[in-house]
Design an enzyme around this catalytic site. Structure first.
Site, PDB file in Angstrom:
ATOM      1  N   GLY A 196      93.646   1.796  -3.372  1.00 37.09           N
ATOM      2  CA  GLY A 196      92.759   2.730  -2.677  1.00 37.09           C
ATOM      3  C   GLY A 196      92.683   2.389  -1.198  1.00 37.09           C
ATOM      4  O   GLY A 196      91.631   2.490  -0.561  1.00 37.09           O
ATOM      5  N   ILE A 204      77.921   3.595   3.530  1.00 36.53           N
ATOM      6  CA  ILE A 204      78.712   2.938   4.582  1.00 36.53           C
ATOM      7  C   ILE A 204      79.033   3.942   5.696  1.00 36.53           C
ATOM      8  O   ILE A 204      79.541   5.032   5.436  1.00 36.53           O
ATOM      9  CB  ILE A 204      80.032   2.372   4.007  1.00 36.53           C
ATOM     10  CG1 ILE A 204      79.764   1.465   2.800  1.00 36.53           C
ATOM     11  CG2 ILE A 204      80.809   1.630   5.096  1.00 36.53           C
ATOM     12  CD1 ILE A 204      79.006   0.200   3.087  1.00 36.53           C
ATOM     13  N   GLY A 223      91.432   5.007   1.613  1.00 37.27           N
ATOM     14  CA  GLY A 223      90.072   5.544   1.575  1.00 37.27           C
ATOM     15  C   GLY A 223      89.199   5.015   2.699  1.00 37.27           C
ATOM     16  O   GLY A 223      89.663   4.287   3.587  1.00 37.27           O
ATOM     17  N   GLN A 224      87.923   5.394   2.654  1.00 41.19           N
ATOM     18  CA  GLN A 224      87.011   5.058   3.763  1.00 41.19           C
ATOM     19  C   GLN A 224      86.932   3.552   3.984  1.00 41.19           C
ATOM     20  O   GLN A 224      87.133   3.069   5.093  1.00 41.19           O
ATOM     21  CB  GLN A 224      85.604   5.611   3.489  1.00 41.19           C
ATOM     22  CG  GLN A 224      84.663   5.435   4.685  1.00 41.19           C
ATOM     23  CD  GLN A 224      83.187   5.458   4.326  1.00 41.19           C
ATOM     24  OE1 GLN A 224      82.821   5.376   3.154  1.00 41.19           O
ATOM     25  NE2 GLN A 224      82.337   5.560   5.318  1.00 41.19           N
ATOM     26  N   TYR A 227      78.666   8.251 -11.603  1.00 42.98           N
ATOM     27  CA  TYR A 227      79.140   7.173 -10.726  1.00 42.98           C
ATOM     28  C   TYR A 227      78.318   5.902 -10.945  1.00 42.98           C
ATOM     29  O   TYR A 227      78.863   4.806 -11.121  1.00 42.98           O
ATOM     30  CB  TYR A 227      79.029   7.652  -9.274  1.00 42.98           C
ATOM     31  CG  TYR A 227      79.362   6.626  -8.225  1.00 42.98           C
ATOM     32  CD1 TYR A 227      80.628   6.086  -8.114  1.00 42.98           C
ATOM     33  CD2 TYR A 227      78.384   6.217  -7.304  1.00 42.98           C
ATOM     34  CE1 TYR A 227      80.933   5.164  -7.129  1.00 42.98           C
ATOM     35  CE2 TYR A 227      78.678   5.298  -6.313  1.00 42.98           C
ATOM     36  CZ  TYR A 227      79.956   4.770  -6.230  1.00 42.98           C
ATOM     37  OH  TYR A 227      80.248   3.856  -5.258  1.00 42.98           O
ATOM     38  N   ILE A 285      97.104   6.568  -4.043  1.00 47.86           N
ATOM     39  CA  ILE A 285      97.741   7.571  -4.901  1.00 47.86           C
ATOM     40  C   ILE A 285      98.628   8.530  -4.105  1.00 47.86           C
ATOM     41  O   ILE A 285      99.514   9.165  -4.644  1.00 47.86           O
ATOM     42  CB  ILE A 285      96.678   8.310  -5.735  1.00 47.86           C
ATOM     43  CG1 ILE A 285      97.317   9.065  -6.879  1.00 47.86           C
ATOM     44  CG2 ILE A 285      95.809   9.205  -4.866  1.00 47.86           C
ATOM     45  CD1 ILE A 285      96.404   9.242  -8.051  1.00 47.86           C
TER      46      ILE A 285
END
Ligand code: SER
Length: 319
Positions: free
Chosen positions: A9, A173, A12-13, A143, A36
């Protein structure tokens, strides 16, 4: 000896900034970034990169063997808001990826794992102010359920199989480099972008919705610190509470107005309001501070200043 790291990942952020940081600490040859798809060309082009589906155990194992990886940072996840739209996909991604990594560690292919948890592990019955490390945890989002269950499994794999897994409960974040995706705390990033592009932001949470937040540099520092800490100082093997600041949308708007006096905000709460209402307003992170010397640096004014300055640099027409 430097660890040989795989980041899952990495586009991502958090993954993208973590990749840059880990490459700068351990060297480009030591850090394999994966995602991905080719979502972030800066990450793809700045070092080792592999396309990897975190749910595909065989590919994950091949990648770990190919690069002789010993440490995995599992940053791929579906966040709270998207998870409510696709509950089974969130469950599958968040749990399968964790089990694959924990099992690879249990079988001796890797030595050390970082897996982030979240304030979403808490729920409506949790005390909301200075939420303690050990408290009622009845998460009401998919989640949050995956993160709560994940914490239990991390502790279980440590106790039963001696897997060196470390985790922190990230708050919201805030960063300027890569956009967050599908979270409830995303407003606190969007607001800075819209302040510069439109001088107005329509917030999907009410003005008084207080949530725990953190600037990206602090989140990266916490991640590096907990992974570098001696194993004996990590006394919690589920996940550590972690805090920096807490604020409401109204407070962010006021801090932006100090620098951009024309900025205005309106409030149109949507389904994410219920999610935010189920989470703590502030977090007691004494254990992280005591066990491995966690300290944050950025308060709200510092975050606003960093966000506006750096976003202006990224899009010069704003300055
Ligand atoms: N930032 C996450 C979310 O909003 C919480 O960990 O889903």
């Amino acid at each position: 000896m430097s660890p040989k790291i795989l980041i899952i990942g990495a586009c991502g952020q958090i993954g993208s900034e973590l990749t840059v940081k880990l490459r700068s600490i351990y060297g480009n040859d030591q850090v394999v970034a994966s995602d991905i798809s080719y979502n972030n060309l800066d990450i793809v082009n700045s070092g080792l990169f592999e396309i990897l589906d975190a749910q595909d155990y065989a590919s994950l194992k091949i990648c770990i063997e190919k690069y002789e990886i010993d440490t995995v940072y599992l940053m791929a996840a579906m966040l709270s808001a998207t998870g409510e739209k696709y509950p089974m996909k969130a469950w599958d991604l968040n749990m399968n990826s964790l089990f694959h990594v924990l099992n690879l560690a249990k079988e001796g292919f890797i030595k050390k794992v970082f897996w982030p948890s979240s304030i979403a592990v808490f729920g409506p019955t949790t005390p909301k102010i200075n939420t303690p490390q050990y408290t009622v945890m009845e998460p009401s989002t998919v989640y949050g359920i995956t993160k709560q269950v994940g914490e239990r499994w991390c502790e279980y794999y440590f106790n039963k199989y001696n897997v060196d897994v470390r985790s922190i409960r990230y708050p919201g974040i805030i960063s300027y480099k890569t956009l967050p995706g599908g979270g409830t705390t995303d407003y606190a990033v969007d607001i800075y972008h819209k302040a510069l592009s439109d001088s107005h932001y329509d917030c999907f949470l009410t003005e008084g919705t207080e949530l725990p937040m953190m600037f990206m540099d602090d989140a990266i520092k916490a991640t590096v610190d907990i992974m570098q800490a001696p194993a004996e100082s990590i006394k919690i093997r589920s996940a550590y509470n972690l805090a920096a600041v807490s604020f409401t949308p109204k407070e962010v708007a006021e801090s932006i107005k100090k620098q951009l006096p024309d900025f205005t905000i309106s409030y149109t709460p949507d389904f994410r309001q219920d999610i935010a209402d189920s989470w703590p307003k502030s977090i007691d992170d004494s254990e992280a501070r005591n066990h491995w010397n966690w300290k944050h640096q950025f308060d709200l004014e510092g975050i606003t200043s960093e966000m506006l300055t750096n976003l202006k640099k990224k899009t010069p027409q704003h300055s």
